[in-house]
Design a protein around this motif. Structure first.
Motif, PDB file in Angstrom:
ATOM      1  N   ALA A 138       5.192 -16.652  -7.693  1.00 32.69           N
ATOM      2  CA  ALA A 138       4.255 -16.429  -8.791  1.00 32.69           C
ATOM      3  C   ALA A 138       3.200 -15.381  -8.477  1.00 32.69           C
ATOM      4  O   ALA A 138       2.750 -14.657  -9.378  1.00 32.69           O
ATOM      5  CB  ALA A 138       3.587 -17.760  -9.165  1.00 32.69           C
ATOM      6  N   ASP A 139       2.780 -15.278  -7.221  1.00 36.25           N
ATOM      7  CA  ASP A 139       1.708 -14.355  -6.860  1.00 36.25           C
ATOM      8  C   ASP A 139       2.234 -13.065  -6.228  1.00 36.25           C
ATOM      9  O   ASP A 139       1.483 -12.342  -5.578  1.00 36.25           O
ATOM     10  CB  ASP A 139       0.726 -15.043  -5.903  1.00 36.25           C
ATOM     11  N   TYR A 140       3.506 -12.767  -6.432  1.00 35.55           N
ATOM     12  CA  TYR A 140       4.071 -11.552  -5.872  1.00 35.55           C
ATOM     13  C   TYR A 140       3.465 -10.316  -6.522  1.00 35.55           C
ATOM     14  O   TYR A 140       3.381 -10.220  -7.752  1.00 35.55           O
ATOM     15  CB  TYR A 140       5.583 -11.550  -6.075  1.00 35.55           C
ATOM     16  N   GLN A 141       3.040  -9.363  -5.704  1.00 36.69           N
ATOM     17  CA  GLN A 141       2.508  -8.091  -6.170  1.00 36.69           C
ATOM     18  C   GLN A 141       3.442  -6.983  -5.720  1.00 36.69           C
ATOM     19  O   GLN A 141       3.501  -6.665  -4.537  1.00 36.69           O
ATOM     20  CB  GLN A 141       1.091  -7.853  -5.607  1.00 36.69           C
ATOM     21  N   PRO A 142       4.208  -6.388  -6.642  1.00 33.56           N
ATOM     22  CA  PRO A 142       5.155  -5.344  -6.229  1.00 33.56           C
ATOM     23  C   PRO A 142       4.445  -4.123  -5.683  1.00 33.56           C
ATOM     24  O   PRO A 142       3.319  -3.802  -6.082  1.00 33.56           O
ATOM     25  CB  PRO A 142       5.903  -5.019  -7.528  1.00 33.56           C
ATOM     26  N   ASP A 143       5.117  -3.454  -4.742  1.00 31.68           N
ATOM     27  CA  ASP A 143       4.584  -2.237  -4.143  1.00 31.68           C
ATOM     28  C   ASP A 143       5.098  -1.042  -4.941  1.00 31.68           C
ATOM     29  O   ASP A 143       6.305  -0.778  -4.949  1.00 31.68           O
ATOM     30  CB  ASP A 143       5.050  -2.142  -2.685  1.00 31.68           C
ATOM     31  N   PRO A 144       4.215  -0.305  -5.630  1.00 39.01           N
ATOM     32  CA  PRO A 144       4.687   0.838  -6.431  1.00 39.01           C
ATOM     33  C   PRO A 144       5.430   1.886  -5.611  1.00 39.01           C
ATOM     34  O   PRO A 144       6.247   2.633  -6.154  1.00 39.01           O
ATOM     35  CB  PRO A 144       3.378   1.416  -7.008  1.00 39.01           C
ATOM     36  N   ALA A 145       5.163   1.939  -4.314  1.00 38.47           N
ATOM     37  CA  ALA A 145       5.832   2.918  -3.460  1.00 38.47           C
ATOM     38  C   ALA A 145       7.256   2.502  -3.102  1.00 38.47           C
ATOM     39  O   ALA A 145       7.995   3.286  -2.507  1.00 38.47           O
ATOM     40  CB  ALA A 145       5.029   3.137  -2.185  1.00 38.47           C
ATOM     41  N   PRO A 176      10.024   1.045  -5.308  1.00 34.34           N
ATOM     42  CA  PRO A 176      10.527   0.550  -6.588  1.00 34.34           C
ATOM     43  C   PRO A 176      11.850  -0.186  -6.503  1.00 34.34           C
ATOM     44  O   PRO A 176      12.209  -0.929  -7.405  1.00 34.34           O
ATOM     45  CB  PRO A 176      10.662   1.834  -7.422  1.00 34.34           C
ATOM     46  N   GLY A 177      12.622  -0.001  -5.448  1.00 35.35           N
ATOM     47  CA  GLY A 177      13.910  -0.686  -5.319  1.00 35.35           C
ATOM     48  C   GLY A 177      13.852  -2.012  -4.608  1.00 35.35           C
ATOM     49  O   GLY A 177      14.887  -2.657  -4.398  1.00 35.35           O
ATOM     50  N   ASP A 178      12.650  -2.447  -4.215  1.00 29.42           N
ATOM     51  CA  ASP A 178      12.527  -3.701  -3.482  1.00 29.42           C
ATOM     52  C   ASP A 178      12.799  -4.894  -4.392  1.00 29.42           C
ATOM     53  O   ASP A 178      12.231  -5.006  -5.491  1.00 29.42           O
ATOM     54  CB  ASP A 178      11.125  -3.841  -2.890  1.00 29.42           C
ATOM     55  N   ALA A 179      13.649  -5.800  -3.930  1.00 25.66           N
ATOM     56  CA  ALA A 179      13.930  -7.004  -4.689  1.00 25.66           C
ATOM     57  C   ALA A 179      12.715  -7.925  -4.677  1.00 25.66           C
ATOM     58  O   ALA A 179      11.829  -7.823  -3.822  1.00 25.66           O
ATOM     59  CB  ALA A 179      15.146  -7.710  -4.110  1.00 25.66           C
ATOM     60  N   VAL A 180      12.683  -8.835  -5.626  1.00 23.02           N
ATOM     61  CA  VAL A 180      11.560  -9.752  -5.801  1.00 23.02           C
ATOM     62  C   VAL A 180      11.822 -11.021  -4.987  1.00 23.02           C
ATOM     63  O   VAL A 180      12.925 -11.587  -5.047  1.00 23.02           O
ATOM     64  CB  VAL A 180      11.394 -10.096  -7.296  1.00 23.02           C
ATOM     65  N   PRO A 181      10.846 -11.494  -4.212  1.00 26.11           N
ATOM     66  CA  PRO A 181      11.078 -12.705  -3.427  1.00 26.11           C
ATOM     67  C   PRO A 181      11.115 -13.953  -4.291  1.00 26.11           C
ATOM     68  O   PRO A 181      10.258 -14.179  -5.143  1.00 26.11           O
ATOM     69  CB  PRO A 181       9.868 -12.749  -2.470  1.00 26.11           C
ATOM     70  N   GLY A 236       4.308  -5.277 -13.734  1.00 25.05           N
ATOM     71  CA  GLY A 236       3.905  -4.169 -12.889  1.00 25.05           C
ATOM     72  C   GLY A 236       5.039  -3.441 -12.219  1.00 25.05           C
ATOM     73  O   GLY A 236       4.801  -2.517 -11.439  1.00 25.05           O
ATOM     74  N   ALA A 237       6.291  -3.839 -12.512  1.00 29.02           N
ATOM     75  CA  ALA A 237       7.429  -3.178 -11.870  1.00 29.02           C
ATOM     76  C   ALA A 237       8.660  -3.292 -12.751  1.00 29.02           C
ATOM     77  O   ALA A 237       8.823  -4.265 -13.499  1.00 29.02           O
ATOM     78  CB  ALA A 237       7.711  -3.784 -10.501  1.00 29.02           C
TER      79      ALA A 237
END
Length: 370
Positions: free
Chosen positions: A281-288, A290-295, A307-308
């Motif tokens: 719930a508190d995941y903050q994606p890294d804009p740098a 963009p291909g990172d999967a969501v935990p 945000g992503a």
């Protein structure tokens, strides 16, 4: 003469029995399905298995790919020394395997997600506010540095696996101070996972722990190739050191593709699988990145969060995966009834999940392509 209600019930039960019979499950080995061919398969292989140059070629280097669709083996390809019978190092795919082992323990009522870690692993008593679900979201709050061979001097994970922490990896992680509120910040951590492995020991007891990954998960799935290394303290290295053949890892993928069910047995509770597949719930994606999967709950999700964009835009949003260093991957695509195992040795960062999945869908599920 049976009543209309009983007749309807009998018809419903017969229908459900027919569905169960129609499902394909592996026995001692996978049942073979129709093997795809054509230009799309050739394009997939050109990406996944380009000519090898182990002396220094850069780029994608797959060791194995196995594709299961609707419970049938429809494609497999091996390269280099890896063969059908080779248990391959999975690296951090191990983390999701541990999550599945924990899911069995959860279904047995051995723990609750909101319990403190220290209840099951007393060495963690210095962090009384860290809960089991925090570890499963890589959100312990520990001041951990997950840097690898390119930045070894400050790396917590290198120290844990190879130097001062290798004798007792969970104990090494427990010695780290907090630098964030538990449960509020995502920071990927192999230390969190090895603390979970030590907590499992406290949940099931010393005697059962020695065989628990096998009795809980591998044996019910018919997996015979599994090897899982332990540290000198006897704790399984849940972060990194499991080995399975590609075909056997695909069994875990089928379990997850079918919601934790194996045949007529609900091996993993449905709410556990839902937890695995729910974004932190508190995941903050890294804009740098963009291909990172969501935990999720120790699995990685192709979910679109605020945000992503969706991490792998050419794959269905319900895609999720177990991922490991140098390109190891177990992809699960429930809407397409697909499970894909990839073993690899990618060392230059050139591999892209989205490219692989886009080409795999074109080759193995062409009917879903636009």
């Amino acid at each position: 003469m049976p009543s209309p209600l009983l007749r309807r019930l009998s018809l419903a039960l017969a229908f459900c029995a027919g569905l169960a019979q129609a499902e394909t499950w592996p026995a001692a080995d996978w049942q073979q399905g129709p093997t795809p061919s054509g230009a799309a398969v050739q394009a997939f292989e050109a990406y996944a298995f380009p000519p090898r140059d182990d002396a220094g070629r850069k780029g994608v280097r797959s060791d194995a790919v196995v594709v299961i669709r609707d419970g049938e083996l429809i494609y497999e390809h091996y390269a280099g020394p890896t063969r059908t019978e080779t248990p391959h190092l999975t690296w951090s795919v191990s983390k999701s395997l541990l999550a599945s082992v924990l899911g069995v323990a959860y279904g047995e009522g051995r723990f609750k997600l909101d319990e403190p870690v220290a209840r099951y692993y007393p060495a963690f008593a210095g962090h009384p506010n860290v809960q089991l679900d925090h570890l499963l979201h890589w959100a312990s709050g520990l001041a951990w540095q997950e840097d690898y061979e390119y930045a070894p001097l400050k790396s917590s994970v290198v120290a844990m696996l190879y130097t001062r922490g290798r004798g007792d990896m969970a104990g090494f992680a427990a010695e780290h101070p907090l630098d964030a509120v538990p449960g509020k910040r995502f920071r990927y951590s192999s230390g969190d996972t090895n603390v979970l492995s030590a907590a499992l020991r406290g949940m099931v007891g010393e005697q059962a722990y020695a065989d628990y990954p096998w009795t809980a998960l591998f044996e019910p799935l018919g997996i015979h190739s599994a090897v899982w290394e332990a540290d000198a303290a006897g704790t399984y290295v849940g972060s990194s050191y499991s080995y399975l053949t590609a075909r056997d890892l695909a069994r875990v993928g089928l379990l997850m593709q079918r919601g934790g069910r194996w045949g007529d047995r609900q091996l993993l509770p449905r709410d556990w699988v839902a937890f695995n597949r729910t974004p932190f719930a508190d995941y903050q994606p890294d804009p740098a990145k963009p291909g990172d999967a969501v935990p999720g709950g120790h699995w990685w999700l192709n979910a679109q969060v605020q945000g992503a964009a969706k991490p792998w835009p050419d794959a269905p949003e319900d895609t999720f995966a177990a991922l490991g260093h140098w390109g190891q991957a177990l992809y699960v695509l429930p809407s397409e009834k697909l499970v894909i195992v990839r073993y690899a040795d990618d060392r230059d960062g050139g591999y892209r999940h989205n490219d692989f999945l886009r080409l795999a869908l074109a080759a193995f599920a062409p009917e879903v392509q636009p």
